[in-house]
Write a protein that holds these residues in place. Structure first.
Motif, PDB file in Angstrom:
ATOM      1  N   ALA A 194     -17.330   1.600 -48.104  1.00  0.00           N
ATOM      2  CA  ALA A 194     -17.634   2.521 -49.025  1.00  0.00           C
ATOM      3  C   ALA A 194     -17.528   2.072 -50.315  1.00  0.00           C
ATOM      4  N   MET A 195     -16.685   0.949 -50.604  1.00  0.00           N
ATOM      5  CA  MET A 195     -16.722   0.567 -52.084  1.00  0.00           C
ATOM      6  C   MET A 195     -18.113  -0.238 -52.299  1.00  0.00           C
ATOM      7  N   ALA A 196     -18.683  -0.667 -51.392  1.00  0.00           N
ATOM      8  CA  ALA A 196     -19.914  -1.464 -51.494  1.00  0.00           C
ATOM      9  C   ALA A 196     -20.909  -0.484 -51.787  1.00  0.00           C
ATOM     10  N   MET A 197     -20.996   0.833 -51.157  1.00  0.00           N
ATOM     11  CA  MET A 197     -21.874   2.009 -51.374  1.00  0.00           C
ATOM     12  C   MET A 197     -21.726   2.497 -53.023  1.00  0.00           C
ATOM     13  N   THR A 198     -20.281   2.212 -53.478  1.00  0.00           N
ATOM     14  CA  THR A 198     -19.962   2.742 -54.589  1.00  0.00           C
ATOM     15  C   THR A 198     -20.805   1.883 -55.622  1.00  0.00           C
ATOM     16  N   VAL A 199     -20.426   0.336 -55.501  1.00  0.00           N
ATOM     17  CA  VAL A 199     -21.108  -0.627 -56.530  1.00  0.00           C
ATOM     18  C   VAL A 199     -22.388  -0.608 -56.400  1.00  0.00           C
TER      19      VAL A 199
ATOM     20  N   LEU B 251     -20.038  15.365 -46.020  1.00  0.00           N
ATOM     21  CA  LEU B 251     -20.068  14.089 -46.724  1.00  0.00           C
ATOM     22  C   LEU B 251     -21.180  13.193 -46.731  1.00  0.00           C
ATOM     23  N   MET B 252     -21.368  12.673 -45.565  1.00  0.00           N
ATOM     24  CA  MET B 252     -22.234  11.823 -45.345  1.00  0.00           C
ATOM     25  C   MET B 252     -23.788  12.274 -45.555  1.00  0.00           C
ATOM     26  N   PRO B 253     -24.078  13.470 -45.050  1.00  0.00           N
ATOM     27  CA  PRO B 253     -25.569  14.046 -45.293  1.00  0.00           C
ATOM     28  C   PRO B 253     -25.755  14.320 -46.881  1.00  0.00           C
TER      29      PRO B 253
ATOM     30  N   GLY C   6     -27.400  10.682 -59.591  1.00  0.00           N
ATOM     31  CA  GLY C   6     -26.297   9.519 -59.731  1.00  0.00           C
ATOM     32  C   GLY C   6     -25.156  10.002 -59.450  1.00  0.00           C
ATOM     33  N   PHE C   7     -24.732  11.084 -60.343  1.00  0.00           N
ATOM     34  CA  PHE C   7     -23.488  11.644 -60.374  1.00  0.00           C
ATOM     35  C   PHE C   7     -23.162  12.665 -59.118  1.00  0.00           C
ATOM     36  N   ALA C   8     -24.240  13.067 -58.326  1.00  0.00           N
ATOM     37  CA  ALA C   8     -24.000  13.659 -57.132  1.00  0.00           C
ATOM     38  C   ALA C   8     -23.441  12.870 -56.194  1.00  0.00           C
ATOM     39  N   THR C   9     -23.546  11.446 -56.300  1.00  0.00           N
ATOM     40  CA  THR C   9     -22.900  10.654 -55.474  1.00  0.00           C
ATOM     41  C   THR C   9     -21.428  10.273 -55.568  1.00  0.00           C
ATOM     42  N   VAL C  10     -20.960  10.249 -56.997  1.00  0.00           N
ATOM     43  CA  VAL C  10     -19.591   9.931 -57.212  1.00  0.00           C
ATOM     44  C   VAL C  10     -18.425  10.740 -56.436  1.00  0.00           C
ATOM     45  N   PRO C  11     -18.616  12.190 -56.294  1.00  0.00           N
ATOM     46  CA  PRO C  11     -17.437  12.947 -55.445  1.00  0.00           C
ATOM     47  C   PRO C  11     -17.272  12.449 -53.854  1.00  0.00           C
ATOM     48  N   PRO C  12     -18.541  12.287 -53.402  1.00  0.00           N
ATOM     49  CA  PRO C  12     -18.724  11.953 -51.889  1.00  0.00           C
ATOM     50  C   PRO C  12     -18.141  10.473 -51.907  1.00  0.00           C
ATOM     51  N   LEU C  13     -18.571   9.586 -52.799  1.00  0.00           N
ATOM     52  CA  LEU C  13     -18.085   8.145 -52.844  1.00  0.00           C
ATOM     53  C   LEU C  13     -16.584   8.084 -52.996  1.00  0.00           C
TER      54      LEU C  13
ATOM     55  N   GLY D 165      -8.842  13.537 -40.290  1.00  0.00           N
ATOM     56  CA  GLY D 165      -9.209  13.850 -41.655  1.00  0.00           C
ATOM     57  C   GLY D 165      -8.291  13.157 -42.519  1.00  0.00           C
ATOM     58  N   PRO D 166      -8.577  13.516 -43.798  1.00  0.00           N
ATOM     59  CA  PRO D 166      -7.781  12.915 -45.128  1.00  0.00           C
ATOM     60  C   PRO D 166      -6.667  13.553 -45.083  1.00  0.00           C
ATOM     61  N   VAL D 167      -5.604  12.830 -45.859  1.00  0.00           N
ATOM     62  CA  VAL D 167      -4.314  13.271 -46.117  1.00  0.00           C
ATOM     63  C   VAL D 167      -4.451  14.470 -47.011  1.00  0.00           C
ATOM     64  N   SER D 168      -3.419  15.205 -46.940  1.00  0.00           N
ATOM     65  CA  SER D 168      -3.494  16.657 -47.704  1.00  0.00           C
ATOM     66  C   SER D 168      -3.577  16.526 -49.015  1.00  0.00           C
ATOM     67  N   THR D 169      -3.018  15.331 -49.568  1.00  0.00           N
ATOM     68  CA  THR D 169      -3.193  15.328 -51.117  1.00  0.00           C
ATOM     69  C   THR D 169      -4.763  14.970 -51.447  1.00  0.00           C
ATOM     70  N   GLU D 170      -5.421  14.702 -50.475  1.00  0.00           N
ATOM     71  CA  GLU D 170      -6.843  14.280 -51.152  1.00  0.00           C
ATOM     72  C   GLU D 170      -7.889  15.576 -51.156  1.00  0.00           C
ATOM     73  N   ARG D 171      -7.863  15.991 -52.234  1.00  0.00           N
ATOM     74  CA  ARG D 171      -8.805  17.129 -52.528  1.00  0.00           C
ATOM     75  C   ARG D 171     -10.045  16.665 -53.251  1.00  0.00           C
ATOM     76  N   ARG D 172     -11.054  17.662 -53.472  1.00  0.00           N
ATOM     77  CA  ARG D 172     -12.455  17.314 -53.963  1.00  0.00           C
ATOM     78  C   ARG D 172     -12.348  16.523 -54.948  1.00  0.00           C
ATOM     79  N   THR D 173     -13.038  15.517 -55.321  1.00  0.00           N
ATOM     80  CA  THR D 173     -13.155  14.739 -56.610  1.00  0.00           C
ATOM     81  C   THR D 173     -13.838  15.302 -57.508  1.00  0.00           C
ATOM     82  N   VAL D 174     -13.799  15.450 -58.908  1.00  0.00           N
ATOM     83  CA  VAL D 174     -14.605  15.875 -59.993  1.00  0.00           C
ATOM     84  C   VAL D 174     -15.384  14.901 -60.499  1.00  0.00           C
ATOM     85  N   VAL D 175     -14.498  14.020 -60.979  1.00  0.00           N
ATOM     86  CA  VAL D 175     -15.178  12.732 -61.686  1.00  0.00           C
ATOM     87  C   VAL D 175     -14.470  11.497 -61.603  1.00  0.00           C
ATOM     88  N   SER D 176     -14.826  10.445 -61.013  1.00  0.00           N
ATOM     89  CA  SER D 176     -13.977   9.295 -60.891  1.00  0.00           C
ATOM     90  C   SER D 176     -13.749   8.215 -61.434  1.00  0.00           C
TER      91      SER D 176
END
Length: 402
Positions: free
Chosen positions: A204-209, A263-265, A302-309, A390-401
């Motif tokens: 996931a981090m490599a995809m981000t880079v 997420l993946m699609p 480009g920024f459509a990839t930020v929240p899912p990544l 699934g993710p833990v409950s504290t993980e909510r949709r990311t806006v800008v990271s």
């Protein structure tokens, strides 16, 4: 929403402005210091590397003091770095100023989001975090274009002086409006580092880079590309950056909406389309209308990839997300540094100002390949008929990271 969120948003606005405004001012900076544009690109690379190293370092150091005090210290670093950039008598000192300012970037957003959530009722936490990050998105629509206009009209040093003043306003707001909060709980580094042994976290981090790096390969050298290839006047770079910023905001909202649903699609679509659009930019850069439309698309995709990544990293590092989240902020900026450096190499090799677009296309396509690999490994590791945790409950949709 408490006024303290406004202070955090002002800080985010200043940080977002200083990160991106340099791209519209590379010709002016390179001319003043007598360095080539590819060499001036190190101001982007240096900042990105500073964020990459500073995000986890400052996050860990931030556990030793109260969150309010840490936010104030980070804004102090930001102010000092921008003042040094504004007053630097040499290119080396300006680069040093950029690195100093960058150290505040990742930790400010990481700690600031925790503070924002703690300031409001449980049912308003997501809105509070989003409000703070609004400062970053607005910076790309308002702060960066205006900073570029000021830099081209009056001087780039004035731009960085104004950004430092914004930091002073943000610091004063944090000091006066953010309440004192207890120290964050100590980070158990062994537990946090264990999450980095997960191949899915590393993928996931490599995809981000690679994915976000594709955007910066083109955008770092947008000013010379638009003026020397497309034929726009120097003053047009301002509104071109507005278009890019509007694309960013729209793409980020769409990516945030669909990251939880598919997420993946969403990653397949955004990374694949980004690779195609960046490749086409080598052609559309020769036409003014087509270039302007392409800039909007690059910002949006480009920024459509930020929240899912970002969400992918948090999902895969569930149970120990603190360091992984900070490192992923650094991963965005490692991509920025890598792509800015590679873009400078192809320009320096005489391939022209559109050559970085091909670099970006290859990086985005590589991220797409990793996304397919990650999904395949996940399917292989998941027994038939079961549902992945699934993710833990504290993980909510990311806006800008980043």
């Amino acid at each position: 929403m408490p006024l303290a969120l406004l202070a955090l948003a002002i800080g985010a606005f200043g940080i977002g402005t200083t990160e991106f405004v340099i791209m519209g001012l590379l010709p002016e900076v390179s001319g003043d210091f007598g360095v080539s544009i590819p060499a001036a690109g190190y101001l982007v690379t240096g900042y990105a590397l500073g964020v990459m190293l500073g995000a986890p370092l400052m996050t860990v150091l931030g556990t030793k003091v109260s969150r309010k005090r840490m936010l104030m210290l980070l804004m102090g670093l930001f102010i000092a770095g921008n003042l040094l950039s504004a007053l630097a008598p040499s290119f080396g000192l300006m680069l040093t100023g950029r690195v100093v300012a960058s150290l505040a970037h990742g930790a400010f957003f990481g700690i600031g989001s925790v503070v924002a959530a703690d300031l409001v009722a449980p049912d308003k936490k997501a809105g509070a975090i989003a409000l703070m990050f609004t400062g970053l998105t607005v910076a790309n629509v308002v702060g960066v274009p205006l900073g570029t206009l000021v830099g081209q009209s009056i001087g780039w040093r004035v731009t960085f002086g104004i950004v430092a003043a914004l930091g002073v306003v943000g610091l004063a707001g944090i000091a006066g409006l953010v309440p004192d909060m207890p120290k964050a709980e100590g980070v158990r580094l062994r537990h946090e580092l264990a999450a980095l042994k997960n191949i899915q976290v590393l993928l996931a981090m490599a995809m981000t880079v690679l994915g976000f790096g594709g955007v910066f390969a083109a955008i770092t050298y947008i000013a010379p590309m638009m003026t020397r290839v497309t034929g726009f006047a120097d003053g047009s770079v301002t509104w071109l950056l507005v278009l890019f910023g509007l694309g960013m905001v729209g793409g980020n909202l769409v990516g945030g909406r669909y990251a939880d649903r598919a997420l993946m699609p969403m990653l397949y679509l955004s990374l694949g389309a980004l690779a195609v659009v960046l490749a086409l930019f080598t052609l559309t850069a020769h036409d003014k209308i087509a270039a302007a439309v392409t800039l909007v698309l690059i910002g949006a995709l480009g920024f459509a990839t930020v929240p899912p990544l970002q969400k992918r990293v948090l999902d895969q590092a569930h149970g120990a997300p603190t360091l992984a989240s900070a490192l992923n902020i650094g991963a965005f900026n490692l991509g920025n540094a890598l792509s800015a450096w590679l873009g400078g190499l192809v320009i320096g090799a005489g391939l022209g100002y559109t050559a970085p677009n091909w670099v970006g296309a290859v990086l985005a396509a590589s991220a797409l390949v990793l996304a397919f690999v990650s999904a395949a490994l996940e399917r292989r590791a998941t027994p038939s008929g079961t549902v992945p945790a699934g993710p833990v409950s504290t993980e909510r949709r990311t806006v800008v990271s980043h």
